[in-house]
Write a protein that holds these residues in place. Structure first.
Motif, PDB file in Angstrom:
ATOM      1  N   ARG A  35       0.831  -1.207   0.000  1.00 51.59           N
ATOM      2  CA  ARG A  35       0.000   0.000   0.000  1.00 51.59           C
ATOM      3  C   ARG A  35       0.861   1.249   0.000  1.00 51.59           C
ATOM      4  O   ARG A  35       0.582   2.209  -0.717  1.00 51.59           O
ATOM      5  N   SER A  38       2.407   1.792  -3.419  1.00 55.57           N
ATOM      6  CA  SER A  38       1.438   2.258  -4.415  1.00 55.57           C
ATOM      7  C   SER A  38       1.165   3.747  -4.272  1.00 55.57           C
ATOM      8  O   SER A  38       0.802   4.407  -5.238  1.00 55.57           O
ATOM      9  N   ARG A  39       1.362   4.284  -3.075  1.00 60.21           N
ATOM     10  CA  ARG A  39       1.204   5.727  -2.850  1.00 60.21           C
ATOM     11  C   ARG A  39       2.488   6.487  -3.139  1.00 60.21           C
ATOM     12  O   ARG A  39       2.522   7.704  -3.032  1.00 60.21           O
ATOM     13  N   THR A  58       7.118  -4.356  -9.992  1.00 53.54           N
ATOM     14  CA  THR A  58       6.059  -3.520 -10.552  1.00 53.54           C
ATOM     15  C   THR A  58       5.680  -4.016 -11.937  1.00 53.54           C
ATOM     16  O   THR A  58       6.471  -4.640 -12.638  1.00 53.54           O
ATOM     17  N   PHE A  62      -0.007  -2.697 -11.150  1.00 54.24           N
ATOM     18  CA  PHE A  62       0.174  -3.088  -9.752  1.00 54.24           C
ATOM     19  C   PHE A  62       1.611  -2.910  -9.273  1.00 54.24           C
ATOM     20  O   PHE A  62       2.553  -2.994 -10.057  1.00 54.24           O
ATOM     21  N   VAL A  63       1.718  -2.699  -7.964  1.00 53.27           N
ATOM     22  CA  VAL A  63       3.008  -2.725  -7.280  1.00 53.27           C
ATOM     23  C   VAL A  63       2.929  -3.903  -6.311  1.00 53.27           C
ATOM     24  O   VAL A  63       2.011  -3.975  -5.497  1.00 53.27           O
ATOM     25  N   CYS A  81       0.138  -7.349  -3.233  1.00 52.95           N
ATOM     26  CA  CYS A  81       0.105  -6.376  -4.330  1.00 52.95           C
ATOM     27  C   CYS A  81      -0.969  -5.330  -4.057  1.00 52.95           C
ATOM     28  O   CYS A  81      -1.960  -5.588  -3.387  1.00 52.95           O
ATOM     29  N   ARG A  83      -2.867  -1.745  -6.203  1.00 58.05           N
ATOM     30  CA  ARG A  83      -2.939  -0.966  -7.435  1.00 58.05           C
ATOM     31  C   ARG A  83      -2.091   0.281  -7.288  1.00 58.05           C
ATOM     32  O   ARG A  83      -2.035   0.881  -6.228  1.00 58.05           O
ATOM     33  N   LYS A  84      -1.463   0.694  -8.363  1.00 59.80           N
ATOM     34  CA  LYS A  84      -0.668   1.925  -8.326  1.00 59.80           C
ATOM     35  C   LYS A  84      -1.592   3.097  -8.045  1.00 59.80           C
ATOM     36  O   LYS A  84      -2.754   3.098  -8.442  1.00 59.80           O
TER      37      LYS A  84
END
Length: 87
Positions: A35, A38-39, A58, A62-63, A81, A83-84
């Motif tokens: 998380r 992704s931020r 990556t 997704f990351v 994982c 989401r970006k």
């Protein structure tokens, strides 16, 4: 004669519970780090506080972060994982 067998069983059970606890720690850390990644946050400080070594992967959307914890006997690794750009 029975006491050594009881000690072996007890040691095995306690070791299994300890590895389970480390696996839960790694799972939580992987989700937290995914998380954060992704931020766009830096992972070094977070990983250090969580006590894990992160490996970041990556792709387009997704990351994914694999959190690794080294125990005296084995390497525990969990992947999560996100989401970006957040959820």
């Amino acid at each position: 004669m029975a006491l050594p067998a009881v000690l072996v069983v007890a040691t095995t059970l306690i070791s299994g519970m300890a590895v389970g606890a480390v696996k839960v720690q790694a799972t939580h850390a992987a989700a937290t780090l995914a998380r954060a990644a992704s931020r766009g946050e830096a992972l070094n400080q977070i990983a250090k506080r969580l006590g894990v070594t992160p490996v970041v992967e990556t792709d387009e959307e997704f990351v994914c972060v694999r959190a690794q914890v080294q125990t005296p006997l084995l390497l525990v690794s969990e992947k999560s994982c996100a989401r970006k750009l957040g959820l």
